[in-house]
Structures are given as C-alpha cells and as structure tokens.
Scaffold this motif. Structure first.
Motif, PDB file in Angstrom:
ATOM      1  N   ILE A 328       0.920  -0.990   0.023  1.00 53.49           N
ATOM      2  CA  ILE A 328       0.073   0.052   0.042  1.00 53.49           C
ATOM      3  C   ILE A 328       0.778   1.345  -0.009  1.00 53.49           C
ATOM      4  CG2 ILE A 328      -1.655   1.273   1.418  1.00 53.49           C
ATOM      5  CD1 ILE A 328      -3.034  -0.956   0.127  1.00 53.49           C
ATOM      6  N   VAL A 450      -6.973  -1.031  -5.492  1.00 53.79           N
ATOM      7  CA  VAL A 450      -6.663  -1.843  -4.013  1.00 53.79           C
ATOM      8  C   VAL A 450      -8.192  -1.832  -3.376  1.00 53.79           C
ATOM      9  CG1 VAL A 450      -4.246  -0.687  -3.825  1.00 53.79           C
ATOM     10  CG2 VAL A 450      -6.182   0.707  -3.064  1.00 53.79           C
ATOM     11  N   THR A 473      -4.370  -3.704   4.677  1.00 55.02           N
ATOM     12  CA  THR A 473      -3.494  -4.547   3.892  1.00 55.02           C
ATOM     13  C   THR A 473      -4.139  -5.204   2.505  1.00 55.02           C
ATOM     14  OG1 THR A 473      -2.167  -6.542   3.732  1.00 55.02           O
ATOM     15  CG2 THR A 473      -4.067  -6.550   5.229  1.00 55.02           C
ATOM     16  N   LEU A 474      -3.558  -5.641   1.737  1.00 53.23           N
ATOM     17  CA  LEU A 474      -4.026  -6.172   0.581  1.00 53.23           C
ATOM     18  C   LEU A 474      -4.445  -7.600   0.268  1.00 53.23           C
ATOM     19  CD1 LEU A 474      -2.143  -4.297  -2.259  1.00 53.23           C
ATOM     20  CD2 LEU A 474      -4.185  -3.769  -1.554  1.00 53.23           C
TER      21      LEU A 474
END
Length: 755
Positions: A328, A450, A473-474
């Motif tokens: 990110i 995202v 968080t991804l």
C-alpha cells in the motif's frame, strides 16, 4: 586512506549498512534543514544536524568513500559555525547544503561515479567553502584549477572512493551471510499462509458447537433411559432391569468422557485461535512500515516546488508512525506526490494573494495518516483557494464533457467528480508541473487497484480536502458478509457507505421502483438478485436489509436477503480460466471452509446504473417499441461512468438506443451476444484496452462490418495512427469534441437513429 573491512561483515554488508545509514541520516538532515529555513535555529536542531553529519562522515570513512567523507565533513563545518553564531543558515545556505545532501545520497546508492560527478562534487564543496567564514573550514576543499596544478590548503578530489563504491557492490563476501534476506514473494506467501491459518483456526468453533449439540442429545437420551429404568425397577423386571442399569451407567460414563473431551477441545480452540492470531499479526508486521518511510521526500519536494512558484508553503505530516502495508505504501507514494503538487500549484495562493484575502502569507499543507474502523485514512488538505465551482463548470462545458444546460444543473459533488476524469484540468496552460489533467486520474486508478475510495471536501476560498480510504493490507480483506439467494457474498468495507435495515414504512414507490430517503436525498433500491442475475427477488417484508454504495453524488441501495456480519477474509484470486466474472473481483473461504465471492463494488454500481437508468427520450423509446420504426443500437465502452452517462444522454436524446460496457472484456462479450450498428470505445481501460477490442472486432468475420469510433484523451498523431491501424473507422479526441461533433461523427458513420 584505506580501511580494512572486518571479515565477519564483508564488503557487501558494509556498503549496504552505509546506504541504510545514509538514507536514515539524510531524512533527518532534510527535515532539520527545512526547519532551520522556516525559523531561528535552536541549539537542539543544530546539535542534531551536526551529529548526523558527523555520523555520516564516520560511516563513509568506514567504507573508504572519500568523496562522501568530504561532503559530510563540509556540512559538519557549516553546522558547527552556525552553533558558534558565525554563520547564518538561510535559504541560499540551505540550498547549498541540500545539494550536497543529494550528492551524498547518490554516492551511497553507487550512481555518482565518473569524472562528471567528481566535478559536481568539487563544485558543491567549493560552494560550501565559499560561504564559511574564515577560520571555520576544517575540511580540505578541492581546487578549481586545471588538472596538474594545485594551491596551498587544497587537495584534488579523490576518485578512488567513488570507484570503491562500484567494486564494493559487486564483490561477494568471503564469509557466510549474517543478514537474513527475504524476497517480497516469499514474504507474501508467508503472510498468505498465516492468514489461512487464522481462518482455519476458526473452523474449530463451529465444530465444537456441533459436539455440544451431541452432548445435549446425550443428556436427552439419558433422561429417557432414566425414566425407563425407573419403570423397570417398579415392575420388578429382574435381569432386564440390571442390564438397563448397566446400560445407564455406561451412558453416564460416555457423557462424562465427551464432556471432558469437549473441555479439552474448547481449551485447544482458544489456544490455537490466539496462536494463529499472533502468528498472523507477526507476519503482518513484517510487511508493515511506518508511514514516514513513504513520505520522506515530500517535505523537500514541497519546499523546492513552492520556491520555484514563488510561494510560501509549509508541509505538516501527521501520523508518521502509523503502520502501513508495504505494498500500500509503495502504491500511494506517486498519487500522494500528485496530490501535494496539485495543492501547491493549484490550491495555495501567492503570499500577496493570501495577505489580500486576510490569510497568513505562508500556506498550510497537511498530510495525515491514521487508522479508523479497520481502514487506513490518508488525507491531504490545504488552506488555499479551493475549487472554484463556476470555473470547473465552465471547463466541463468547454471540454465538451457536458452540455451547458446539463452542467448548470450539476450539484457540487457532481462537479467535483469530474476532477477525476483523465485530461481534465483547470490550468489554462501546460507547464512542467501541471496542466495535463493526470493527477487525480492517477489517484483514481490506484484506488481501483486496491479496492479503495476517495472523498473530496471543498470550501471555496478556504481550501480542499482529499481523503483516501484504503485497506490496511491487500492480502486480508475486512468485509461485510451478506446472503443472496442462499449464498454468501462479501462486500469490502472500504467501498461500503453504510449497511442498514430500512423499515417498510420508510420505503416509497416511485416510477415503479422502491426508494427511500437517506441524508435528505432519494436512494433507489434494487434487489441483489436482479443485479447478480441469481433468481427471482423475494418480496420485501417488514424491513429491508440494504447495502448503500456509491459516492456523494450517486448512491444506490442494494437489497440483500440478510446480513451475516463482518469478517476478515484471505483474498484468493479467481482462476484465470474462468475469465471475467460479472460484478465479482475475487474469492475467499469462510470459517467453515465454504467459498464466498467478493463483489467488485464499482462494477455493481455500474450494473445498477444500467438497470435503473431511465431512457433519455421517452417518446423516442416508445417509438422504438413500434415494429415499423426500429432504432439503431450503439454500444459505448468506457471505464468512466461519467463519460458513459454523457454519451448515453447525448446520443439517446437524438434517438439512438445506447448500451454501455465498463471495459474491453465486457464490450467484447456484448458485441458477441447482441447486434449493434456502432461501437464507441475508449483506449485506456482495465482488463482489455480499446485497441485490442477494435482489433478483435475487425478480425471477426461476423463483426468486422460494425463501424468502430475511438474516442480517447490521447490526442497525438502517433496515438491516432495506432487507433486507425487497429481498424478503427474514425478517431476523435475527447478534449476536442462537443455534443454536436459527436453527433456528426455518429451520423457520418451510421446515419440517423432510425434503422
């Protein structure tokens, strides 16, 4: 001087340690120098700057990087002179020190080798020497004379130090590596496994609950056996009663055994869940970085940019210790740079303008990061002029993005949404800083990648506020789980406006559709069954479970069967063999191992718009239903909802039937499934760009006769040739067309609206 590198570290480790120290010390030196420039130097600031330069000098000497030693030594002399009140560090002196700091950074990275860099370093050292008062210089300044000459007190700048950088970066350490290196891919896999472990740990709870149900059945069975046993005892059944007593005792023992095992399982469940949570958090921490690491260059960038524009702008960074996922942090760096540059260039006024408006001469620019309700909020705000809505309205009309009559009716939020269109800018002329309209488009593209969102807050004359809402968080997604047609679906919290239950008495029936009022604005309701094409929608009962999506200007209510609660899900990409799945972006597993599909909220919003959008010309629509006068059908393919809606209104008002697709993949599926008289497509789109779509249409024998009009923000001759080479029948630039030119182009390709 050549220093022996300790064998246990090795040359490669030493230069990397120097690079790390140079990076850390440079950040502190930059911040301190900018603070000196803004006000009177305090003893603490000067002491910190002197110590940082001294540390850099020692570190450079450890790796035998003599040019860096000289630069750090020269900077140290300046700070010592300032401590002794013999040198005032103002803008010219700070400029010279910042240039020296830039050179130090290049030396540390190993990209400042060669004679030209040597001359550049010599010039920087000579400049610092010139601004030092007599008696304050302790470093040996390089001379500017021709090679082979020298003057007293001067030494030529050594080249062996810079050559040592390159040699150090390619030599292998003779001893074993002491520093653990972990690739980003391995770290991602580790975090993914930790996330899966966390999800799997929750499987035990429903399993333990099912065993509790078994225990309750045992209790019910025991009661029945007890009643039978008592009846047999009363009837003096003899051996049957004895066997029943024996069976009853065995049941009690089995129940006690089950109870003990359930206690053990419950204890293991708690320990395993806690351990998995700790494992996941520790793995996640390895990916987390303080927000300050991604924004170190911004104070210097804002300072240099404001000076070049003859403005006074002070950047304040809040939440520097806020932990941000590494991916990110990397993705937001460029969009944040665009936002800050736009704020300085467009938003912040000159000192004279600010004073005339009753503001301080120095503009305030703030960058803040914080966690809130499971999301990361990054906000860029300024106290500048804000966005002049009338100028924006006029720009929209001039660019041909909307007719003047339509633009006059746009609300503030609708106008601000146009800022995210590529190519739209309020700057009259293009400069090396702005004027091409790519800044907010870059932000929007990053947010889509995202699953984030953006909120704009505008106060004309007082400033603009841009807030980015991002996932923490991804790899793990916080989502609201809902049930639709008996199946669970996940909606990312960052893309969710609100989830609510709306009583039946708050619903109204307008034009054959349900709607309700939220925040004083009507919100149309549409069943998720209809949007996802998963069966007949159930009738609305006493209340409706509604998920509110969209932005401030356009919000829609998605009616689901029921809410299942919030979850943390490990995101799993869909198998590429499935191709594009409508309105779905990814998948995950719930606690019991059941699959759950993750909605693509942007696509869902587009699907809702297509389903509820009224015809722009109702009389023409009625005429189209008549078999004697059918209308020609046009497919517009563009990833911008605003552009799609504008084309729908312009062409629909003339009498064409217009349908829309959000990208090249959906456009290709549409032309295969239905017959169209014309396809209008953008070029830059996700999943499949417009040029690929044009090529596929023109290479298909059944479709190649369909005219294709390319409508793009790319206006260069090379872009036009690429579009025509791909097979486009006509290429128009969005920035140059208006309603009339679009209608003329369409009529030239397919004639009037009547088939």
């Amino acid at each position: 001087m050549t220093r022996t590198v300790p064998e246990e570290l090795g040359p490669l480790s030493m230069i990397e340690l120097f690079r790390l120290e140079a990076e850390n010390q440079s950040a502190g030196l930059t911040a301190g120098l900018l603070e000196l420039e803004r006000g009177d130097p305090t003893p603490e600031i000067l002491e910190n700057l002197m110590r940082a330069a001294h540390s850099l000098k020692g570190a450079a000497r450890m790796v035998s990087l003599e040019p860096a030693v000289l630069l750090a030594h020269a900077m140290e002399d300046c700070f010592v002179a300032a401590q002794q009140h013999k040198l005032a560090l103002r803008q010219p002196e700070v400029d010279a020190l910042l240039r020296a700091l830039d050179l130090l950074g290049r030396l540390a990275r190993g990209d400042a080798g060669g004679r030209s860099a040597s001359a550049e370093i010599s010039k920087a050292l000579s400049g610092i020497a010139a601004m030092l008062p007599p008696g304050c210089q302790t470093f040996a300044a390089p001379h500017d004379a021709a090679p082979g000459t020298a003057r007293a007190g001067a030494v030529p700048l050594p080249m062996d130090g810079m050559e040592a950088v390159n040699s150090l970066t390619i030599r292998k350490p003779e001893s074993s590596e002491r520093v653990l290196r972990l690739t980003a891919e391995n770290l991602n896999r580790l975090l993914g496994l930790a996330g899966e472990s966390l999800v799997e740990s929750r499987w035990l709870r429903p399993y333990a609950d099912s065993l509790q149900e078994l225990g309750r059945k045992h209790t019910a069975l025991r009661r029945k056996l007890e009643a039978i046993r008592q009846e047999l005892s009363a009837s003096d059944a003899g051996s049957v009663g004895e066997r029943m007593n024996e069976l009853y005792q065995q049941l009690i023992e089995a129940q006690h055994f089950l109870g003990e095992r359930l206690q053990d399982l419950d204890l293991f469940d708690r320990r395993f869940t806690q351990l998995s949570q700790r494992l996941y958090l520790e793995a996640l921490r390895t990916r987390m970085r303080p927000f300050s690491e991604g924004v170190r260059r911004f104070p210097r960038m804002v300072r240099d940019l404001s000076l070049s524009l003859e403005k006074q702008v002070r950047l304040e960074i809040l939440g520097e210790n806020t932990q941000v996922d590494r991916d990110i942090l990397e993705r937001i760096e460029t969009p944040l740079a665009h936002l800050l540059r736009n704020a300085v260039d467009h938003g912040c006024e000159s000192p004279a303008e600010r004073l005339a408006a009753g503001k301080p001469a120095e503009a305030s620019l703030r960058l803040e990061a914080r966690h809130s309700a499971g999301v990361l909020l990054v906000t860029v705000s300024d106290d500048g002029r804000g966005v002049d809505l009338e100028v924006l309205r006029a720009t929209i009309v001039r660019k041909g993005l909307a007719a003047e009559s339509a633009a006059a009716r746009f609300s503030e939020s609708e106008l601000l949404n146009f800022l995210f269109l590529p190519g739209l800018t309020l700057r009259e002329t293009v400069t090396d800083i702005s004027g091409r309209g790519v800044g907010l488009d870059v932000v929007q593209t990053m947010l889509k990648s995202v699953r984030g969102a953006v909120r704009l807050g505008n106060q004309p004359g007082r400033g603009l506020r841009v807030q980015l809402q991002l996932p923490l968080t991804l790899s793990v997604l916080r989502a609201l789980l809902v049930e639709i047609a008996g199946e669970p679906y996940a909606i990312p919290l960052t893309q969710l406006v609100r989830a609510m239950t709306v009583p039946r008495d708050r619903l109204d029936r307008v034009a054959g559709r349900w709607c309700f009022y939220h925040g004083g604005q009507p919100v149309a309701l549409l069943s998720a069954h209809q949007v996802l094409e998963c069966g007949e929608a159930p009738a609305i009962g006493e209340e409706a479970a509604v998920v509110l999506i969209g932005d401030r200007s356009t919000r829609h209510g998605l009616v689901v069967d029921r809410f299942l609660g919030e979850r943390e899900l490990v995101v799993q990409p869909l198998d590429p063999r499935l191709g594009r799945v409508k309105d779905i972006s990814a998948a995950a597993l719930t606690e019991d191992g059941s699959p759950v599909l993750i909605m693509d909220v942007d696509e869902v919003a587009d699907s809702i718009e297509r389903l509820i959008a009224p015809s722009p010309d109702e009389p023409a629509q009625r005429a189209a239903r008549a078999p004697a006068r059918p209308r020609k059908r046009i497919l517009t393919v563009d990833d911008s909802g605003t552009v799609r809606e504008l084309q729908r209104k312009i062409l629909g008002a003339r009498g064409y039937l217009v349908e829309a697709a959000v990208d090249g993949v959906e456009g290709w599926q549409a032309v295969q499934a239905s017959r169209y008289d014309l396809v209008i497509t953008d070029i830059d789109m996700p999943k499949m760009d417009g040029l690929e779509l044009v090529s596929m249409i023109k290479q298909d024998p059944a479709l190649r006769a369909i005219p294709v009009l390319v409508l793009s923000y790319k206006e260069g001759d090379s872009d036009r040739l690429r579009g025509l080479d791909a097979g486009a029948d006509l290429y128009l630039a969005k920035g140059a067309f208006d309603d009339a030119s679009l209608l003329r182009a369409v009529a030239g390709l397919i004639g009037g609206p009547e088939a």
